[in-house]
Design a protein around this motif. Structure first.
Motif, short mmCIF file in Angstrom:
data_model
loop_
_atom_site.label_atom_id
_atom_site.label_comp_id
_atom_site.label_asym_id
_atom_site.label_seq_id
_atom_site.Cartn_x
_atom_site.Cartn_y
_atom_site.Cartn_z
N PRO A 70 7.19 6.39 9.90
CA PRO A 70 7.28 7.68 9.20
C PRO A 70 8.70 8.25 9.33
O PRO A 70 9.33 8.12 10.38
N SER A 71 9.18 8.88 8.28
CA SER A 71 10.55 9.40 8.29
C SER A 71 10.76 10.50 9.33
O SER A 71 11.87 10.70 9.78
N ASN A 72 9.71 11.19 9.72
CA ASN A 72 9.86 12.29 10.68
C ASN A 72 9.46 11.89 12.11
O ASN A 72 9.32 12.74 12.97
N ALA A 73 9.27 10.58 12.37
CA ALA A 73 8.86 10.13 13.71
C ALA A 73 9.96 9.28 14.34
O ALA A 73 10.64 8.53 13.65
N PRO A 74 10.15 9.38 15.66
CA PRO A 74 11.18 8.59 16.32
C PRO A 74 10.83 7.11 16.42
O PRO A 74 11.69 6.28 16.62
N LYS A 75 9.53 6.75 16.30
CA LYS A 75 9.11 5.35 16.38
C LYS A 75 7.88 5.13 15.51
O LYS A 75 7.29 6.08 14.99
N LYS A 76 7.52 3.88 15.34
CA LYS A 76 6.32 3.55 14.59
C LYS A 76 5.10 4.16 15.27
O LYS A 76 4.99 4.16 16.49
N VAL A 77 4.15 4.64 14.48
CA VAL A 77 2.92 5.21 15.04
C VAL A 77 1.76 4.23 14.93
O VAL A 77 0.68 4.50 15.42
N VAL A 130 0.87 -1.18 0.00
CA VAL A 130 0.00 0.00 0.00
C VAL A 130 0.90 1.23 0.00
O VAL A 130 1.73 1.39 0.90
N ALA A 131 0.72 2.07 -1.00
CA ALA A 131 1.54 3.27 -1.14
C ALA A 131 1.24 4.26 -0.02
O ALA A 131 0.12 4.31 0.49
N PRO A 132 2.25 5.05 0.38
CA PRO A 132 2.08 6.02 1.47
C PRO A 132 1.35 7.27 1.02
O PRO A 132 1.89 8.37 1.01
N THR A 133 0.09 7.11 0.61
CA THR A 133 -0.69 8.25 0.11
C THR A 133 -1.75 8.64 1.13
O THR A 133 -1.97 7.97 2.12
N GLY A 134 -2.42 9.70 0.85
CA GLY A 134 -3.51 10.15 1.71
C GLY A 134 -3.04 11.10 2.79
O GLY A 134 -1.86 11.39 2.94
N ARG A 163 -3.35 6.49 5.40
CA ARG A 163 -2.48 6.46 6.58
C ARG A 163 -1.29 7.39 6.46
O ARG A 163 -0.68 7.76 7.45
N GLY A 164 -0.88 7.69 5.24
CA GLY A 164 0.29 8.54 5.04
C GLY A 164 1.60 7.79 5.21
O GLY A 164 2.66 8.39 5.17
N ILE A 165 1.55 6.48 5.43
CA ILE A 165 2.74 5.63 5.53
C ILE A 165 2.49 4.38 4.68
O ILE A 165 1.35 4.03 4.39
N SER A 166 3.55 3.72 4.27
CA SER A 166 3.38 2.52 3.46
C SER A 166 3.14 1.29 4.34
O SER A 166 3.44 1.30 5.54
N ALA A 167 2.56 0.27 3.72
CA ALA A 167 2.27 -0.97 4.44
C ALA A 167 2.49 -2.15 3.52
O ALA A 167 2.30 -2.07 2.30
N TRP A 168 2.93 -3.25 4.10
CA TRP A 168 3.03 -4.54 3.41
C TRP A 168 2.07 -5.49 4.11
O TRP A 168 2.05 -5.55 5.34
#
Length: 157
Positions: A59-66, A15-19, A27-32
């Motif tokens: 996310p590239s701007n987050a210290p951990k997974k959200v 799933v592409a990081p769209t939206g 979600r704004g992040i990618s998923a497998w």
């Protein structure tokens, strides 16, 4: 699938990081995601069971997974209405994606229309089966294309 044994299949999805997650669109992040499916057909009715797992990117701007990586399980029935058209119903359980959120118990009702031997259009509408729509979704509408690539091992003689 044979006359005595059910069919077994696996699938993988990216799933592409769209939206815009802040607006509730994607979600704004990618998923497998990966799924295993078991199915058995009798005349026009097909019963199915699915088990799956999804992992989200950080996310590239987050210290951990959200998001937490959820498990998915479902049971479904599909009825072939016409040669290329089927109706389906599904009940599914998905563990939470957001820390502290409730798990999801929901349903989908929809159709599948075969366009070519491997290409189908799917449409569905669904919602939560829990009081107050706990775990969501309050309403889910889906329309998309699905391409199935069949892999058949050579028959041994």
């Amino acid at each position: 699938e044979t006359s005595t044994r059910p069919g077994f299949a696996g699938s993988a999805k990216w799933v592409a990081p769209t939206g815009n997650a802040a607006r509730g669109l994607g979600r704004g992040i990618s998923a497998w995601a990966g799924r295993l499916r078991l199915q058995k057909t009798s005349a026009e009715l097909t019963g199915m069971a699915n088990l799956g797992y999804t992992t989200f990117s950080k996310p590239s701007n987050a210290p951990k997974k959200v998001r937490e990586d959820p498990w998915f399980a479902s049971v479904a029935a599909e009825y072939r209405l016409l040669r290329r058209t089927a109706l389906f119903a599904e009940i599914y359980l998905q563990t939470r994606e957001k820390p502290g959120a409730p798990n999801r118990l929901a349903y989908n009702l929809g159709f599948k229309q075969k366009l070519t031997p491997g290409l189908r259009i799917h449409g569905a509408i669904g919602g939560s089966l829990r009081d107050g729509d706990a775990g969501g979704p309050q309403l889910r509408i889906f329309l998309g294309l699905k391409y199935e690539l069949a892999v058949h091992p050579k028959a041994s003689r």
